[in-house]
Design a protein around this motif. Structure first.
Motif, PDB file in Angstrom:
ATOM      1  N   ARG A 487     124.669 -34.939  26.721  1.00 53.47           N
ATOM      2  CA  ARG A 487     123.778 -34.334  27.733  1.00 53.47           C
ATOM      3  C   ARG A 487     122.662 -35.299  28.121  1.00 53.47           C
ATOM      4  O   ARG A 487     122.317 -35.457  29.293  1.00 53.47           O
ATOM      5  CB  ARG A 487     123.137 -33.056  27.156  1.00 53.47           C
ATOM      6  N   LYS A 488     122.126 -35.948  27.095  1.00 54.17           N
ATOM      7  CA  LYS A 488     121.002 -36.864  27.324  1.00 54.17           C
ATOM      8  C   LYS A 488     121.426 -38.001  28.268  1.00 54.17           C
ATOM      9  O   LYS A 488     120.700 -38.361  29.194  1.00 54.17           O
ATOM     10  CB  LYS A 488     120.562 -37.440  25.965  1.00 54.17           C
ATOM     11  N   GLN A 492     120.274 -38.878  32.294  1.00 55.95           N
ATOM     12  CA  GLN A 492     119.742 -40.192  32.699  1.00 55.95           C
ATOM     13  C   GLN A 492     120.557 -40.775  33.863  1.00 55.95           C
ATOM     14  O   GLN A 492     120.343 -41.925  34.261  1.00 55.95           O
ATOM     15  CB  GLN A 492     119.792 -41.165  31.504  1.00 55.95           C
ATOM     16  N   GLY A 493     121.509 -39.968  34.374  1.00 57.97           N
ATOM     17  CA  GLY A 493     122.283 -40.404  35.547  1.00 57.97           C
ATOM     18  C   GLY A 493     123.595 -41.078  35.219  1.00 57.97           C
ATOM     19  O   GLY A 493     124.257 -41.620  36.102  1.00 57.97           O
ATOM     20  N   ARG A 494     123.980 -41.074  33.943  1.00 55.10           N
ATOM     21  CA  ARG A 494     125.230 -41.732  33.553  1.00 55.10           C
ATOM     22  C   ARG A 494     126.417 -40.763  33.640  1.00 55.10           C
ATOM     23  O   ARG A 494     126.247 -39.557  33.704  1.00 55.10           O
ATOM     24  CB  ARG A 494     125.148 -42.249  32.110  1.00 55.10           C
ATOM     25  N   GLU A 523     132.509 -24.827  29.086  1.00 55.05           N
ATOM     26  CA  GLU A 523     131.572 -23.838  28.525  1.00 55.05           C
ATOM     27  C   GLU A 523     130.369 -24.524  27.883  1.00 55.05           C
ATOM     28  O   GLU A 523     129.239 -24.038  27.967  1.00 55.05           O
ATOM     29  CB  GLU A 523     132.295 -22.969  27.481  1.00 55.05           C
ATOM     30  N   ALA A 524     130.613 -25.669  27.242  1.00 59.82           N
ATOM     31  CA  ALA A 524     129.524 -26.371  26.545  1.00 59.82           C
ATOM     32  C   ALA A 524     128.580 -27.070  27.532  1.00 59.82           C
ATOM     33  O   ALA A 524     127.408 -27.294  27.219  1.00 59.82           O
ATOM     34  CB  ALA A 524     130.103 -27.399  25.571  1.00 59.82           C
ATOM     35  N   PHE A 525     129.102 -27.445  28.708  1.00 52.23           N
ATOM     36  CA  PHE A 525     128.283 -28.160  29.693  1.00 52.23           C
ATOM     37  C   PHE A 525     128.297 -27.408  31.033  1.00 52.23           C
ATOM     38  O   PHE A 525     128.751 -27.957  32.052  1.00 52.23           O
ATOM     39  CB  PHE A 525     128.813 -29.586  29.892  1.00 52.23           C
ATOM     40  N   PRO A 526     127.801 -26.166  31.053  1.00 51.30           N
ATOM     41  CA  PRO A 526     127.878 -25.375  32.298  1.00 51.30           C
ATOM     42  C   PRO A 526     127.057 -25.974  33.434  1.00 51.30           C
ATOM     43  O   PRO A 526     127.320 -25.713  34.608  1.00 51.30           O
ATOM     44  CB  PRO A 526     127.322 -24.006  31.879  1.00 51.30           C
ATOM     45  N   SER A 573     129.024 -44.785  31.177  1.00 51.55           N
ATOM     46  CA  SER A 573     128.475 -45.558  30.050  1.00 51.55           C
ATOM     47  C   SER A 573     128.856 -44.993  28.686  1.00 51.55           C
ATOM     48  O   SER A 573     128.494 -45.555  27.665  1.00 51.55           O
ATOM     49  CB  SER A 573     126.941 -45.613  30.156  1.00 51.55           C
ATOM     50  N   VAL A 574     129.594 -43.860  28.654  1.00 47.31           N
ATOM     51  CA  VAL A 574     129.976 -43.277  27.362  1.00 47.31           C
ATOM     52  C   VAL A 574     131.476 -42.970  27.361  1.00 47.31           C
ATOM     53  O   VAL A 574     132.003 -42.385  28.299  1.00 47.31           O
ATOM     54  CB  VAL A 574     129.191 -41.966  27.073  1.00 47.31           C
ATOM     55  N   MET A 575     132.151 -43.411  26.299  1.00 46.50           N
ATOM     56  CA  MET A 575     133.566 -43.108  26.089  1.00 46.50           C
ATOM     57  C   MET A 575     133.688 -42.336  24.779  1.00 46.50           C
ATOM     58  O   MET A 575     133.373 -42.875  23.711  1.00 46.50           O
ATOM     59  CB  MET A 575     134.370 -44.419  26.011  1.00 46.50           C
ATOM     60  N   VAL A 576     134.081 -41.065  24.868  1.00 44.71           N
ATOM     61  CA  VAL A 576     134.299 -40.254  23.661  1.00 44.71           C
ATOM     62  C   VAL A 576     135.808 -40.135  23.466  1.00 44.71           C
ATOM     63  O   VAL A 576     136.519 -39.652  24.349  1.00 44.71           O
ATOM     64  CB  VAL A 576     133.668 -38.850  23.807  1.00 44.71           C
TER      65      VAL A 576
END
Length: 712
Positions: A487-488, A492-494, A523-526, A573-576
């Motif tokens: 979320r953070k 920040q626009g990423r 559901e976690a990121f509505p 910028s993030v790969m999960v």
């Protein structure tokens, strides 16, 4: 000087395996289908996977539960049976040798054992001892009649070979012992020495064993030292002929065909270099450009493999090479493995060239009708200077006015036969230059074997401003804190990739997991918008979802590995990577390369369950320790072996490696390469009478009718 025998034994090695005593039609079919053994020679080259010392007979009283395989001579006192549930019975035989009593246990085929092995008869029993209820036991032992004299066990030469067999073979009663018996029958039948395949002038300086001794020793070694020498000789032979094959055809290709000479560095190249270059070239890019430039001026066809991690600037180097072709009046094309990657290349090249007077066109399956006709006409007239496409580029309908340079992206997606078609796009005497790009780092020993006919260039620096990706390992019971970090980043626009595994063997379960995972994430990121992509979607739907992410309409792309080769989103910028334990090292590295393409700090999070095997833990640790693709590829080669690395099935090795291992035999690969190069340098077509033996062996090893001299 050792005498060499050729014809009589050579003929017998080509003999159909069916005619070996103990084989017959049924076993021939099984050997052929399960192990690929068709001839006497194939059987000789089916090597044991382990050896066990069978020279010592133990007493029962000496046995402990931590000993390796042992053998005991004793007689069966009695049998017991224990009910294990529906139609399952455990059978236990009590065996005595006069010094103690031990148990022989069968969970399967126990009733057959009771019929076969009689009470009161002496047997030689072989197996791994363990302790159960304070008694030594051997589960599923090997049993044979006891020798009349225990000294007979010495005649086996101490070390006994063990051969891999399949489940189907075991069910048909064909075990390691069956293979061993057949090999022994064959070796006893071969009275003359086996023909040599490598001349003395190669063998003697390296103190290599002769082939006859090596093949006999590898099946029945008298001791460990001789076994090691035999294996060394046979590994060298395999690698040497692979290298000789590659280098011979590479040499023939260079002598048979000329490459177009691009002598000019003209206006297009200079304008681009002075006005459009987005950043200063790295030292590695400059070095590679010099290597390419030398090839293009040499009069020989360029055949170069360009290696570099995702984001290292390979496309920029390829474009500069294409501009040199254009400046010299020739056309260039770039082939990509997927439509999405082809379109990305088109956009990247257009962005680089901006308003320069170069006509670039796309040719993929979706370019149809009038537009397709325009592109094909433009190629014939020479108006289309750069063509970007998929394998559609090599279709017969696609004809160029004068194609001078072909760039192939992601080498392993194009098979040998497909690459051979590119040669038809040149003239009778001249062939286009070929630059092969791969973001899959290939360890040097593997590159030498798979792409031995290509010169190799490496871009081993990232462009300025790129920050190394930070990789961390998170257990799946920490998802709440992981979501907070995601979320953070979005605030920040990423943007973020979330990758689910999609492995073919469990495709339905994996797809269900992805669908459920997508709902969970929604559901976690509505507050955010999500896209979803997997390989089973219709191409148009997949493209739309990808484009929504590329344009920034969605903040998160939930996907399978279809993004491994594909979109370039500098803002991501993030790969999960979920269930990261199910991916190989090279695949994890490829996925990680999707981020880190902008100037911001990027992150890769590997999510796994807490319980992991030792090998998986090693893989995850390596990923967290380094961003170096070559270190990762070396580690992957050691952990998984070359056969599993993507693309090696299309590599162009003309015969399989049966005993050598590219991962662990790197020095031997180098030695074989040097010896082969030395011979080819002096006699490229192996016409010297001293090399007749090598030419004969190469012809025997051929398994394909592809014209290898016409493959880049």
């Amino acid at each position: 000087m050792e005498k060499r025998y050729l014809c009589p034994t050579m003929d017998i090695l080509q003999q159909d395996i069916m005619y070996l005593s103990g084989v017959g039609p049924h076993r021939k079919k099984m050997l052929s289908e399960e192990l690929g053994i068709e001839t006497y020679g194939d059987l000789l080259e089916y090597y044991p996977y382990k050896y066990v010392d069978r020279s010592k007979i133990y007493h029962v009283r000496e046995l402990t539960g931590d000993m390796p395989f042992v053998q005991v001579i004793g007689h069966i006192l009695s049998y017991e049976t224990f009910d294990m549930g529906p139609r399952k019975v455990r059978v236990v035989a009590h065996l005595s040798d006069g010094t103690g009593i031990m148990d022989l246990v069968w969970f399967n085929y126990g009733k057959a054992a009771m019929q076969k092995y009689k009470v009161g008869v002496s047997y030689l029993v072989f197996g791994k001892p363990t302790v159960f209820n304070n008694r030594i036991q051997v589960v599923h032992p090997e049993i044979e009649d006891a020798p009349a004299n225990t000294a007979d066990t010495q005649s086996w030469g101490g070390m006994r070979p063990y051969y891999s067999t399949t489940d189907k073979m075991k069910k048909a009663g064909m075990t390691s012992r069956t293979i061993e018996t057949l090999v022994k029958t064959l070796l006893d039948k071969l009275h003359s020495p086996l023909p040599e395949t490598i001349p003395d002038f190669v063998l003697l300086p390296h103190h290599l064993m002769g082939r006859d001794e090596a093949l006999r020793t590898v099946h029945y070694p008298r001791d460990a030292r001789l076994l090691e020498r035999a294996r060394l000789r046979l590994k060298f032979e395999e690698l040497f002929f692979v290298q000789l094959n590659i280098l011979r055809y590479a040499s023939a290709q260079r002598h048979r065909y000329r490459g177009y000479v691009f002598s000019r560095i003209g206006m297009l190249f200079n304008d681009f270099y002075q006005k459009n270059l987005p950043f200063q070239l790295t030292g590695a890019q400059k070095r590679v450009m010099h290597e390419i430039r030398n090839d293009l001026c040499s009069g020989h066809q360029m055949n170069r493999l360009l290696q570099g991690d995702v984001g290292s600037g390979k496309t920029l180097v390829a474009l500069m090479a294409m501009l040199i072709a254009l400046d010299n009046g020739y056309q260039a094309c770039i082939m990509a493995p997927t439509e999405i990657l082809a379109e990305q290349h088109l956009q990247t090249i257009k962005d680089f060239l901006r308003d320069m007077p170069v006509r670039i066109e796309l040719l993929t399956g979706i370019v149809k009708g009038k537009k397709r006709r325009e592109v094909l006409d433009g190629l014939l007239t020479g108006d289309v200077q750069i063509l970007v496409g998929t394998h559609a580029v090599i279709e017969d309908a696609v004809q160029f006015q004068q194609l001078g340079l072909v760039v192939i992206d992601e080498q392993h997606r194009f098979g040998v036969a497909q690459r051979a078609k590119l040669w038809g796009k040149g003239s009778d005497l001249f062939v286009p230059h070929v630059l092969v790009m791969t973001a899959t780092p290939i360890p040097r020993t593997l590159a030498m074997t798979l792409y031995g006919d290509l010169d190799v260039s490496v871009i081993d620096e990232l462009p300025p401003g790129r920050k190394p990706i930070r990789t961390t390992h998170v257990f799946d019971n920490r998802m709440t804190s992981l979501y907070e970090g995601m979320r953070k980043q979005i605030r920040q626009g990423r943007q973020i990739y979330v990758v689910f595994p999609l492995i073919e063997e469990s495709e339905k379960i994996d797809l269900r997991n992805l669908e459920q995972g997508f709902e969970t994430l929604c559901e976690a990121f509505p507050e955010f918008r999500l896209s979803k992509v997997h390989g089973k979607m219709k191409p148009r739907d997949k493209e739309e979802e990808m484009q929504r992410f590329v344009s920034g309409q969605t903040q998160m792309l939930v996907a399978t590995t279809v993004i491994e080769v594909g979109v370039n989103v500098p803002n991501a910028s993030v790969m999960v990577i979920l269930d990261a334990q199910r991916f190989g090292l090279s695949q994890l590295h490829q996925l990680r390369g999707r981020v880190g393409r902008g100037a911001d700090q990027s992150f890769c999070i590997l999510v796994t369950p807490f319980t992991l095997s030792d090998e998986t833990r090693k893989r995850i640790d390596i990923m967290c320790q380094t961003n170096d693709g070559f270190r990762i590829a070396e580690a992957d080669l050691k952990l998984r072996g070359p056969g599993d690395l993507e693309g090696t099935q299309q590599s162009g090795i003309a015969f399989d490696l049966k005993i050598a291992n590219i991962a662990s035999d790197g020095q031997l690969v180098q030695l074989a390469r040097e010896e082969a190069q030395h011979i080819i340098d002096g006699d490229p077509s192996l016409q010297d009478p001293r090399h007749q033996m090598l030419l004969t062996r190469l012809r025997q090893l051929r398994k394909t009718d592809v014209n290898w001299s016409k493959i880049s």
